[in-house]
Design a protein around this motif. Sequence first.
Motif, PDB file in Angstrom:
ATOM      1  N   VAL A 272       0.839  -1.199   0.000  1.00 43.12           N
ATOM      2  CA  VAL A 272       0.000   0.000   0.000  1.00 43.12           C
ATOM      3  C   VAL A 272       0.877   1.252   0.000  1.00 43.12           C
ATOM      4  N   GLU A 273       1.960   1.215   0.749  1.00 47.79           N
ATOM      5  CA  GLU A 273       2.877   2.356   0.771  1.00 47.79           C
ATOM      6  C   GLU A 273       3.462   2.605  -0.609  1.00 47.79           C
ATOM      7  N   PHE A 274       3.922   1.545  -1.277  1.00 47.03           N
ATOM      8  CA  PHE A 274       4.477   1.711  -2.622  1.00 47.03           C
ATOM      9  C   PHE A 274       3.437   2.297  -3.570  1.00 47.03           C
ATOM     10  N   ALA A 275       2.227   1.732  -3.551  1.00 43.25           N
ATOM     11  CA  ALA A 275       1.178   2.195  -4.463  1.00 43.25           C
ATOM     12  C   ALA A 275       0.817   3.651  -4.223  1.00 43.25           C
ATOM     13  N   SER A 276       0.911   4.086  -2.981  1.00 43.80           N
ATOM     14  CA  SER A 276       0.542   5.470  -2.665  1.00 43.80           C
ATOM     15  C   SER A 276       1.515   6.473  -3.261  1.00 43.80           C
ATOM     16  N   LYS A 277       2.695   6.011  -3.647  1.00 38.04           N
ATOM     17  CA  LYS A 277       3.741   6.920  -4.111  1.00 38.04           C
ATOM     18  C   LYS A 277       3.803   7.067  -5.628  1.00 38.04           C
ATOM     19  N   VAL A 278       3.169   6.151  -6.384  1.00 36.21           N
ATOM     20  CA  VAL A 278       3.246   6.221  -7.840  1.00 36.21           C
ATOM     21  C   VAL A 278       1.934   6.741  -8.416  1.00 36.21           C
ATOM     22  N   ARG A 279       2.039   7.358  -9.599  1.00 35.22           N
ATOM     23  CA  ARG A 279       0.883   8.021 -10.202  1.00 35.22           C
ATOM     24  C   ARG A 279       0.078   7.110 -11.124  1.00 35.22           C
ATOM     25  N   ASN A 280       0.490   5.884 -11.294  1.00 35.86           N
ATOM     26  CA  ASN A 280      -0.278   4.952 -12.128  1.00 35.86           C
ATOM     27  C   ASN A 280      -1.693   4.784 -11.586  1.00 35.86           C
ATOM     28  N   PRO A 281      -2.643   4.403 -12.424  1.00 35.03           N
ATOM     29  CA  PRO A 281      -3.906   3.885 -11.893  1.00 35.03           C
ATOM     30  C   PRO A 281      -3.615   2.664 -11.029  1.00 35.03           C
ATOM     31  N   ILE A 282      -4.265   2.589  -9.880  1.00 32.36           N
ATOM     32  CA  ILE A 282      -4.009   1.520  -8.920  1.00 32.36           C
ATOM     33  C   ILE A 282      -5.288   0.713  -8.701  1.00 32.36           C
ATOM     34  N   GLY A 283      -5.151  -0.614  -8.688  1.00 32.77           N
ATOM     35  CA  GLY A 283      -6.256  -1.483  -8.321  1.00 32.77           C
ATOM     36  C   GLY A 283      -5.983  -2.116  -6.968  1.00 32.77           C
ATOM     37  N   VAL A 284      -7.042  -2.425  -6.245  1.00 32.33           N
ATOM     38  CA  VAL A 284      -6.926  -3.153  -4.983  1.00 32.33           C
ATOM     39  C   VAL A 284      -7.977  -4.253  -4.971  1.00 32.33           C
ATOM     40  N   LYS A 285      -7.547  -5.490  -4.715  1.00 28.45           N
ATOM     41  CA  LYS A 285      -8.478  -6.602  -4.595  1.00 28.45           C
ATOM     42  C   LYS A 285      -9.138  -6.558  -3.214  1.00 28.45           C
ATOM     43  N   LEU A 286     -10.450  -6.736  -3.186  1.00 27.42           N
ATOM     44  CA  LEU A 286     -11.209  -6.746  -1.942  1.00 27.42           C
ATOM     45  C   LEU A 286     -11.955  -8.060  -1.820  1.00 27.42           C
ATOM     46  N   GLY A 287     -11.573  -8.880  -0.834  1.00 29.66           N
ATOM     47  CA  GLY A 287     -12.235 -10.153  -0.593  1.00 29.66           C
ATOM     48  C   GLY A 287     -13.387 -10.018   0.381  1.00 29.66           C
ATOM     49  N   PRO A 288     -14.017 -11.134   0.735  1.00 30.77           N
ATOM     50  CA  PRO A 288     -15.233 -11.078   1.554  1.00 30.77           C
ATOM     51  C   PRO A 288     -15.010 -10.623   2.992  1.00 30.77           C
ATOM     52  N   THR A 289     -13.769 -10.623   3.461  1.00 26.25           N
ATOM     53  CA  THR A 289     -13.517 -10.162   4.836  1.00 26.25           C
ATOM     54  C   THR A 289     -13.298  -8.656   4.920  1.00 26.25           C
ATOM     55  N   THR A 290     -13.269  -7.976   3.774  1.00 27.74           N
ATOM     56  CA  THR A 290     -13.011  -6.536   3.771  1.00 27.74           C
ATOM     57  C   THR A 290     -14.147  -5.778   4.455  1.00 27.74           C
ATOM     58  N   THR A 291     -13.804  -4.866   5.347  1.00 23.60           N
ATOM     59  CA  THR A 291     -14.814  -4.022   5.988  1.00 23.60           C
ATOM     60  C   THR A 291     -14.895  -2.684   5.275  1.00 23.60           C
ATOM     61  N   ALA A 292     -16.002  -1.995   5.483  1.00 28.79           N
ATOM     62  CA  ALA A 292     -16.160  -0.663   4.882  1.00 28.79           C
ATOM     63  C   ALA A 292     -15.084   0.286   5.403  1.00 28.79           C
ATOM     64  N   ASP A 293     -14.736   0.183   6.678  1.00 26.81           N
ATOM     65  CA  ASP A 293     -13.689   1.051   7.228  1.00 26.81           C
ATOM     66  C   ASP A 293     -12.356   0.798   6.553  1.00 26.81           C
ATOM     67  N   GLU A 294     -12.068  -0.466   6.242  1.00 22.26           N
ATOM     68  CA  GLU A 294     -10.812  -0.765   5.537  1.00 22.26           C
ATOM     69  C   GLU A 294     -10.826  -0.172   4.133  1.00 22.26           C
ATOM     70  N   ALA A 295     -11.957  -0.296   3.450  1.00 17.68           N
ATOM     71  CA  ALA A 295     -12.059   0.275   2.103  1.00 17.68           C
ATOM     72  C   ALA A 295     -11.867   1.790   2.147  1.00 17.68           C
ATOM     73  N   LEU A 296     -12.483   2.448   3.116  1.00 14.60           N
ATOM     74  CA  LEU A 296     -12.333   3.903   3.238  1.00 14.60           C
ATOM     75  C   LEU A 296     -10.895   4.280   3.582  1.00 14.60           C
TER      76      LEU A 296
END
Length: 444
Positions: free
Chosen positions: A274-298
Amino acid sequence: MNASGKYSWQSLPAAQQPSWPDPEALRAAVDELSAFPPLVFAGECDQLRDRLAAVARGEAFLLQGGDCAETFDGVSAAQIDNKLKTLLQMAAVLTYAASVPVVKVGRIAGQYSKPRSNPTETRDGLELPVYRGDSVNGLAFTPESRRPDPERLKRMYHASAATLNLVRAFTTGGYADLRQVHAWNQDFVANSPAGQRYEQLAREIDDALAFMKACGVNPDAFHSVEFFSSHEALVLDYETALTRVDSRTGDLYDVSGHMVWIGERTRQLDGAHVEFASKVRNPIGVKLGPTTTADEALALIDRIDPGREPGRLTFITRMGTGQIRDRLPELVEKVTASGARPVWICDPMHGNTFSASSGHKTRRFDDILDEVKGFFEVHHALGTHPGGIHVELTGDDVTECVGGGDEVLVDHLHQRYESACDPRLNRSQSLDLAFQVAEMYRDY
């Protein structure tokens, strides 16, 4: 952005990294990679971000697909041709049926690394490092093959360069002409039991093309297509070596691919990916599985897309057919209420894997289709945009997933099970899925 920012991840825990046995060899390989030319350009990444912004606004649809794990042996004109051809056929159907542009992104030219559940595996009493993709080690179960070798990172770069060279030639040299792609679909409809169900839609596309030809309409968009590359940014030493400062803006771009994503196993908020992705300007995708909470997504939005920039962040949901309708609504509802507008797309593959009685890892086509249906139902109920699909597929006639219109049975799995890791849809199953998703979008 200061160039040193690309190293900020190194002070944080990094999941799923290879245990390189020779740090000096790794350092030498990374130093060489750092001097290699970019595989893609910052301006192309910006263009994809603009296209994804249209998806986020509900004005386009994203089709992302390709191999589970590319292999060095798979870098051939025939295999790349088949994958690209299948994706273009799917896109042509979706474009017509949805009446919106389809953004075409391949899991290609960099998808050589895979996260694994365990660091080792044991066969007949012999324990060896698990296969982590051709970028790290070999599939053969021998001590020599399974030893992580950083020289493979350079092989990944050269394989990716060769693949991108072929993709660019195919997509700009007339091969991807819309009328030719439609002729391929006509062949699928005429000769496949699955395809014959979609004769009416294929005839509508044929009539539309004939009408435009009669009117003298021959737009440049018919002759070439935009096609972007993507892969999971898993092996951070490689991604960092290919991260460069853009001379126009001073921003960092990971020039190993147009779009990179973070997997379900590596999306820790305090982790290196997540730290690496936050530093580059590319479009970024994140996989979200069934345990993901709304707070984590935010929280992921706050870390990766604090400016709420359309097209910057894509959430790739991978819930499984049994959980998509229960788990997804709260995520979409609370993220939308926050004012954020990420792209939402459905990965119906990874939550639906099981082991067949034959021992093969496989997926049911009906489960894949039902997860996509659930994804559409959730967005329809909430009034939000079902932005696209993310699928593992091949253009070859493999027998890795069961079901589909040209049905693959469990007893068929051994016939052409060729994946280096997870099971993929074959060409017929991929086109079957595209026609059915097109019908869903029409009804949406």
